[in-house]
Design an enzyme around this catalytic site. Structure first.
Site, PDB file in Angstrom:
ATOM      1  N   GLU A 167      48.090  51.816  38.387  1.00  0.00           N
ATOM      2  CA  GLU A 167      49.099  52.310  37.805  1.00  0.00           C
ATOM      3  C   GLU A 167      49.415  51.684  36.327  1.00  0.00           C
ATOM      4  OE1 GLU A 167      52.550  53.342  40.866  1.00  0.00           O
ATOM      5  OE2 GLU A 167      51.256  51.981  41.969  1.00  0.00           O
ATOM      6  N   SER A 182      52.733  55.802  43.640  1.00  0.00           N
ATOM      7  CA  SER A 182      52.402  56.753  42.866  1.00  0.00           C
ATOM      8  C   SER A 182      51.520  57.755  43.556  1.00  0.00           C
ATOM      9  CB  SER A 182      52.111  56.675  41.449  1.00  0.00           C
ATOM     10  OG  SER A 182      52.799  55.775  40.711  1.00  0.00           O
ATOM     11  N   TYR A 239      54.084  61.997  36.241  1.00  0.00           N
ATOM     12  CA  TYR A 239      53.942  61.378  35.139  1.00  0.00           C
ATOM     13  C   TYR A 239      53.464  62.457  33.960  1.00  0.00           C
ATOM     14  CZ  TYR A 239      54.217  57.316  38.150  1.00  0.00           C
ATOM     15  OH  TYR A 239      54.654  56.525  39.047  1.00  0.00           O
ATOM     16  N   ARG A 256      64.520  52.193  44.248  1.00  0.00           N
ATOM     17  CA  ARG A 256      64.543  53.710  44.411  1.00  0.00           C
ATOM     18  C   ARG A 256      64.235  53.992  45.718  1.00  0.00           C
ATOM     19  NH1 ARG A 256      60.908  55.897  41.295  1.00  0.00           N
ATOM     20  NH2 ARG A 256      60.417  56.942  42.950  1.00  0.00           N
ATOM     21  N   ASP A 303      63.158  56.953  48.143  1.00  0.00           N
ATOM     22  CA  ASP A 303      62.559  58.419  48.626  1.00  0.00           C
ATOM     23  C   ASP A 303      62.683  58.822  49.842  1.00  0.00           C
ATOM     24  OD1 ASP A 303      61.860  57.833  45.721  1.00  0.00           O
ATOM     25  OD2 ASP A 303      59.829  57.382  46.089  1.00  0.00           O
ATOM     26  N   GLU A 355      59.661  56.059  51.158  1.00  0.00           N
ATOM     27  CA  GLU A 355      59.361  54.492  50.846  1.00  0.00           C
ATOM     28  C   GLU A 355      60.316  54.176  49.939  1.00  0.00           C
ATOM     29  OE1 GLU A 355      56.001  54.285  48.502  1.00  0.00           O
ATOM     30  OE2 GLU A 355      56.466  55.890  46.979  1.00  0.00           O
ATOM     31  N   ASN A 376      60.979  51.746  46.714  1.00  0.00           N
ATOM     32  CA  ASN A 376      60.205  51.465  45.361  1.00  0.00           C
ATOM     33  C   ASN A 376      61.070  50.131  44.829  1.00  0.00           C
ATOM     34  OD1 ASN A 376      58.235  53.746  44.727  1.00  0.00           O
ATOM     35  ND2 ASN A 376      60.137  54.720  45.189  1.00  0.00           N
ATOM     36  N   GLY A 404      59.958  53.391  38.211  1.00  0.00           N
ATOM     37  CA  GLY A 404      59.351  53.451  36.920  1.00  0.00           C
ATOM     38  C   GLY A 404      60.704  53.633  35.768  1.00  0.00           C
TER      39      GLY A 404
END
Length: 314
Positions: A14, A145, A216, A255, A257, A271, A273, A277
Site C-alpha cells: 500500500e 485495501s 483509490y 475507521r 467498516d 474490519e 482500520n 487513509g
C-alpha cells in the site's frame, strides 16, 4: 511551533496510497503553522531523522505501518504518535484474531475458516464448499485495501483464489459472502470523549465490489453522507464502531467498516482500520467534514489530541 514528522511510504503493498496520504497530511500541517519533516520509511535510518520531533503522524498503511512494529520503535524512543499502540495495531491487522474479539464483544461477524499455508495441501475443497455457500470470500489474513481478496462464485475458481491469497500471506481467511450495503464509521477519541462521526455509505462506481480500484482510482466510488439507513441501524452501527474501537484498545482515531445485509438482518463488521487513509478524498476526512472540520482541521486536531494525551501521561 510544533515539530511534526510525517512518516509515509514504507515497504508494504500500500506504499503508493501511503505516499498520497502523507503528502496531504504534511501540506495540511504546514498550513496550520507546524514545522513538518517528511520521512519516507524505507530503512532503519529514519530513527536518526526524529531528533527534535515533538510528535509523529504515521501515514503508513499495511505491513510495517499498521501492524504495531513501528509503533513499538516509537514507544522505545518515547516519541508520541497519532493512532493506536502496538497491541491494538497488531490485533486489528490480524483479521482472524480481531474477529474473535469482536464476537466476544457482541458484534456480529461473518462465518469464517482460518487456513495456514503449511496445511494448504490438506484443504478439502469438497468439504469446504459444503460448509460455505457460493459466492464466498478468500483473502489474506493480514493485508489491507482488499489486496489479495477474491470473491469466489464457483468451485472451479476456488483453488486459484486460495493460491492468490497465499501469495500475500501465510494465513488466509475463507469467509461467507454477505451481500449488502457497505458503510463505514469514523471514530474520534479525544482526551475526554469518544464519538462516532456520521456514517458514510460507499457505492462502487467502477466495479461490483469495493475493491482496490474502487477505493483509490479517481471516481472509483461515491460516498454518501449520511448513509441512507434508518435511525435504529445508525445508532447500532455507531455503538458497535465505538465498541470495536475500545475492544481492540484503539486510540485517537479508527475507521470501522460494516456490511448491512440485503436481508435486513443485523450488520456485519468487516474490519477496523487503525490508520485510515488520509488523502483529501478519503473516507475519514469526509466524515470529519460532515461535522464541520476541514481536512486541515482534522489533521491538526489529531496532532493536538496526541500531544495532550502524551502530556497527561507524564
Amino acid at each position: 511551533m510544533i515539530n511534526v514528522a510525517v512518516i509515509y511510504g514504507g515497504r508494504s503493498r500500500e506504499r503508493e496510497v501511503s505516499l498520497k496520504s502523507g503528502k496531504g497530511i504534511a501540506k495540511a500541517l504546514r498550513t496550520k503553522g507546524c514545522n513538518v519533516k517528511e520521512i519516507d520509511f524505507t530503512s532503519k535510518d529514519f530513527i536518526s531523522e526524529l531528533n527534535g520531533i515533538d510528535v509523529v503522524y504515521l501515514a503508513l498503511h499495511g505491513r510495517y505501518g499498521e501492524d504495531g512494529r513501528i509503533q513499538g520503535v516509537l514507544d522505545i524512543l518515547d516519541i508520541p504518535y497519532v493512532g493506536s499502540g502496538v497491541l491494538a495495531s497488531a490485533l486489528a491487522m490480524d483479521k482472524a484474531k480481531a474477529k474473535i474479539i469482536f464476537k466476544n464483544a457482541g458484534i456480529r461477524v461473518a462465518k469464517d475458516k482460518l487456513v495456514y499455508k503449511k496445511d494448504k495441501s490438506e484443504i478439502d475443497i469438497e468439504k469446504l464448499t459444503a460448509e460455505f455457500e457460493f459466492p464466498l470470500v478468500v483473502k489474506p489474513n493480514q493485508e489491507g485495501s482488499t489486496i489479495g481478496l477474491s470473491i469466489v462464485k464457483t468451485k472451479g475458481e476456488l483453488n486459484k483464489a486460495i493460491d492468490d491469497a497465499f501469495s500475500y500471506d501465510d494465513q488466509i481467511l475463507i469467509e461467507e459472502f454477505i451481500a449488502g450495503k457497505e458503510v463505514t464509521v469514523a471514530v474520534l477519541e479525544t482526551e475526554t470523549e469518544i464519538k462516532a462521526l456520521p456514517i458514510i455509505e460507499i457505492i462502487p462506481n467502477k466495479n461490483q465490489y469495493y475493491d482496490y480500484e474502487s477505493k483509490y482510482a479517481p471516481g472509483g466510488s461515491e460516498h454518501i453522507i449520511p448513509a441512507r439507513i434508518d435511525d435504529k441501524t445508525t445508532d447500532l452501527l455507531k455503538e458497535w464502531a465505538i465498541k470495536a474501537h475500545q475492544a481492540l484498545g484503539c486510540e485517537t482515531l479508527s475507521r470501522v467498516d460494516f456490511i448491512i445485509p440485503n436481508d435486513n438482518s443485523l450488520p456485519v463488521i468487516l474490519e477496523v482500520n487503525t490508520l485510515p487513509g488520509m488523502t483529501e478524498t478519503s473516507l475519514y476526512p469526509d466524515a470529519a467534514r460532515a461535522i464541520g472540520l476541514s481536512y486541515e482541521d482534522i489533521v491538526y486536531k489529531l496532532i493536538k489530541i496526541t500531544q495532550n494525551k502524551y502530556k497527561n501521561k507524564q
